[in-house]
Scaffold this motif. Sequence first.
Motif, PDB file in Angstrom:
ATOM      1  N   ARG A 196       0.822  -1.224   0.000  1.00 10.89           N
ATOM      2  CA  ARG A 196       0.000   0.000   0.000  1.00 10.89           C
ATOM      3  C   ARG A 196       0.850   1.267   0.000  1.00 10.89           C
ATOM      4  NH1 ARG A 196      -5.320  -0.711   3.648  1.00 10.89           N
ATOM      5  NH2 ARG A 196      -5.832   1.235   2.622  1.00 10.89           N
ATOM      6  N   SER A 204      -7.451  -0.228  -4.220  1.00  3.94           N
ATOM      7  CA  SER A 204      -7.084  -1.556  -4.710  1.00  3.94           C
ATOM      8  C   SER A 204      -7.656  -1.823  -6.101  1.00  3.94           C
ATOM      9  CB  SER A 204      -7.536  -2.632  -3.726  1.00  3.94           C
ATOM     10  OG  SER A 204      -8.941  -2.667  -3.630  1.00  3.94           O
ATOM     11  N   TRP A 221      -3.866  -6.287  -0.693  1.00  4.92           N
ATOM     12  CA  TRP A 221      -3.977  -4.874  -0.354  1.00  4.92           C
ATOM     13  C   TRP A 221      -4.058  -4.646   1.155  1.00  4.92           C
ATOM     14  CZ3 TRP A 221      -3.015  -0.940  -3.478  1.00  4.92           C
ATOM     15  CH2 TRP A 221      -3.432   0.340  -3.122  1.00  4.92           C
ATOM     16  N   THR A 222      -4.794  -5.512   1.854  1.00  9.96           N
ATOM     17  CA  THR A 222      -5.077  -5.258   3.271  1.00  9.96           C
ATOM     18  C   THR A 222      -4.192  -6.016   4.241  1.00  9.96           C
ATOM     19  OG1 THR A 222      -6.757  -6.986   3.326  1.00  9.96           O
ATOM     20  CG2 THR A 222      -7.502  -4.748   2.824  1.00  9.96           C
TER      21      THR A 222
END
Length: 104
Positions: free
Chosen positions: A6, A17, A40-41
């Motif tokens: 990120r 994303s 992404w997370t």
Amino acid sequence: MQWNLRMRAAQAGIWKSTEMRRRLADAGLQISAGKMSALWTGTPTSIRLDDLDVICAVLGCTPAELLICEPEQVAARRPQQARTAAATGALPPRLGRHTSIPPA
């Protein structure tokens, strides 16, 4: 290892994303929405080297900029005996036929 996707994406002007997923698709890497969300997370437990290559190409970075080493995490995983020995510089005795302790 710390996953820095990120931050690298933000440095490349990618804030969502979905935008990252679109750019990866444009570069030839089709990623499902679920897999993109996981990348992404969180920190992936595994990633294909081919995929990492495309991610780096899209972000204009190297794998070393995406995967940040955390030596303190490695040190924390060592057994207590090994940590004590490393701190004092002493070697723990070896087990088995060939011991590192001289005979008395």
